[in-house]
Design an enzyme around this catalytic site. Structure first.
Site, PDB file in Angstrom:
ATOM      1  CB  SER A   1      -8.112   1.055   6.005  1.00 19.73           C
ATOM      2  OG  SER A   1      -8.759   2.295   5.956  1.00 19.73           O
TER       3      SER A   1
ATOM      4  CB  SER B   1      -7.963   3.861   3.103  1.00 18.27           C
ATOM      5  OG  SER B   1      -7.043   3.196   3.943  1.00 18.27           O
TER       6      SER B   1
ATOM      7  CE  LYS C   1      -3.773   2.071   2.727  1.00 22.42           C
ATOM      8  NZ  LYS C   1      -4.554   1.950   3.990  1.00 22.42           N
TER       9      LYS C   1
END
Lengths: 95, 493
Positions: free
Chosen positions: B176, B152, B77
């Site tokens: 997330s 997210s 990420k």
């Protein structure tokens, strides 16, 4: 606790974020909706409840007062918007 | 390549030299080039770096020095710092930021031999539940590109769901990892806070931020966690505990009822009228499967959990307003091109660099921490956080794990939560509590809607119960095949 347009201007100033005049009322409307949701907390009885600031009750670790890191001054300044002679450049603050 | 693309499967084929790391890296890069333009899961693809790491993995294998995951391709990420690679955090503020060092979890996965192929798209500064706040455009859900992948960590979730990579990292501050895992039909684990170091994780809310793995299976999540966990003195909240092998419980022999004796707590607050009916029936069917595997279910109650959304939207923005004050255009990141003086430079830099949702949360945080409001908001939220943690402490006296839906609904369409931030926030109603308490939780697929969208089951455990949670998920996955379903776009294999 109601949030006023002046509150929005004040917190935008504190947060150092430009919010232009036309946007203030839209930002205000969204923040009001968020605070309406947050304000549910006010009705909760928390008398005698110890605040929880962290997931774990750990004591901050201490280490020896020794230099353990290498000097990476140049690496870290390479990613700065403006530097000169090892210093970060900002607009003049003292005349 | 037709054999299973799980981490365990690929690692075995690499170890048996049926496949070289270079072949696998090239195949992965080809798949990304072919499929990612429709998904937008990646912000950066590092083809050259990936092939160099793959060559190194093959050489290490030849020398007999290969790590446990040598040659396995992964993605990080874009909130995790990767030395020499762009790390944008999904923000214009860090659009050209090249990280000067690796995050601790990045180092760990490197040491295990993984091959980093790229950085994944995300909601800006990890603030969002749909990936619509990314400065680099939204990620599409591989099951249907008209739907959000969740957030997210939507890019990591979509990349694993579309079988672009067998595993990826994410971070979970309010859901997330688990919510996008649920919306894309994969497995995602938020470990206990303090198990995996936050060093090199660009901070959003420091008391909640937790790095964790995404993969197709619980077994693969265990393999990734083995490489991500461990004490790190550079993060003062990293816990100094004995190293665990998270795969050990999974390898134990088991009979027809492998979960005999397991008590599953069902909080009535997780099974309310607000849940989508298709989600509710998929969860019921999963619970029936767990009973067949030997588990029993017990009703529990978590009355304060309904307050987790308002508590979170005080604590997380408060911490974010402080953490994000570092983005001032002086040391790194964006700086406005035109300004009158220093104060003006800060204001314009931050107005230009941050998107609307990030600014909104900074403003909320600034307000709740400002003079005269601290006790009414921040201190109050910390007290209610304690009440939520107390509910769970009580529940752990009655059950070993807690189950329910990860999210109240399957993936929603782009723009559906439109202009209403509070509607978006409510998507995290079942995931936030585990961040507030710091205890671990996992999401795994347990069914699909008639429209073909995945549904996720959340498994929560007490502190340090990762091995238990992973084993519970593993036994379910051995008896079912939801985790093996592949989105049509990703094709076979």
């Amino acid at each position: 606790m109601t949030l006023t347009l002046d509150d929005v201007r004040r917190i935008a100033h504190l947060a150092r974020i430009d919010v232009d005049a036309q946007a203030v009322s839209d930002v205000h409307a969204k923040l009001e909706a968020i605070f309406a949701m947050i304000n549910e907390l006010q009705a909760v009885d928390t008398a005698g409840v110890e605040p929880m600031s962290h997931a774990q009750d750990v004591v901050l670790p201490l280490r020896e007062d020794k230099v353990t890191e290498t000097d990476r001054h140049a690496d870290f300044q390479r990613i700065a918007p403006a530097v000169e002679d090892g210093l970060y450049l900002v607009p003049r603050v003292v005349e | 390549m037709t054999a299973p693309r799980t981490i365990a499967g690929l690692a075995a084929r690499l170890a048996a030299r049926e496949l070289s790391a270079v072949e696998l890296a090239q195949d992965t890069l080809d798949r990304i080039a072919r499929l990612d333009p429709a998904l937008n899961a990646f912000v950066t693809v590092d083809a050259e770096g990936a092939l160099a790491q793959a060559r190194a993995a093959d050489e290490a294998r030849a020398r007999g020095a290969a790590g446990p995951l040598a040659g396995v391709p992964i993605a990080h990420k874009d909130v995790l710092m990767t030395a020499g690679l762009k790390t944008t955090c999904g923000s214009r503020m860090l659009g050209n930021f090249v990280a000067p060092y690796d995050a601790h979890v990045v180092e760990g996965l490197k040491r295990a031999g993984t091959v980093l192929v790229g950085k994944t798209n995300m909601d800006e500064f990890a603030m969002g539940s749909s990936n619509e706040t990314s400065a680099f455009g939204p990620v599409k859900n591989p099951w249907n590109p008209a739907y959000v992948p969740g957030g997210s960590s939507g890019g990591s979730a979509a990349a694993v769901a579309a079988r672009l990579v067998p595993g990826a990292t994410g971070t979970d501050t309010g859901g997330s990892i688990r919510q996008p895992a649920s919306l894309t039909g994969i497995c995602g684990l938020k470990p206990t806070y303090g198990i995996a170091s936050r060093y090199g994780l660009i901070a959003f809310a420091s008391s909640l931020d937790t790095p964790g793995p995404f993969a197709q299976t619980a077994e693969d999540c265990a393999l990734l966690l083995n490489a991500m966990a461990g004490h790190d003195p550079r993060d003062s909240t990293s816990l100094d505990r004995p190293v665990e092998d998270y795969t050990r419980t999974l390898r134990a022999a088991a009979g027809a009822k492998p979960l005999e004796g397991l008590r599953i707590g069902l909080p009535k607050e997780y099974f309310g009228a607000g849940n989508d009916p298709e989600v509710a029936s998929a969860i019921d069917a999963a619970l029936a499967e767990f009973r067949r595997l030997g588990a029993t279910t017990v009703d529990v109650t978590l009355p304060a959990v309904k307050l987790s959304v308002p508590v979170y939207y005080v604590i997380a923005p408060a911490e974010a307003s402080s953490n994000l004050s570092r983005f001032d255009g002086v040391r790194y990141g964006h700086r406005a091109a035109r300004y009158d003086d220093l104060a003006d430079m800060y204001r314009r830099t931050r107005a230009e660099g941050f998107g609307a949702e990030v600014k909104r949360r900074i403003l909320v945080g600034t307000y709740v921490l400002s003079h005269g409001y601290y006790d009414a908001y921040y201190l109050k939220a910390q007290k209610v956080r304690r009440l939520i943690a107390n509910d769970f402490s009580r529940a752990w006296g009655e059950c070993d794990v807690i189950m329910g839906p990860t999210a109240p609904s399957p993936a929603f369409r782009f723009g559906d939560k439109g202009d209403d931030p509070v509607q978006m926030y409510l998507n995290d109603i079942f995931t936030i509590a585990a961040n507030l308490t710091g205890a671990p939780a996992l999401s795994m697929p347990c069914g699909f809607t008639k429209g073909g969208l995945p549904i996720g089951l959340q498994v929560q455990g007490n502190y340090f119960a990762e091995s238990l949670i992973l084993n519970v998920a593993h036994r379910y996955q051995q008896a079912t095949d939801w985790h093996a379903r592949v989105p049509p776009l990703a094709g076979q294999g």
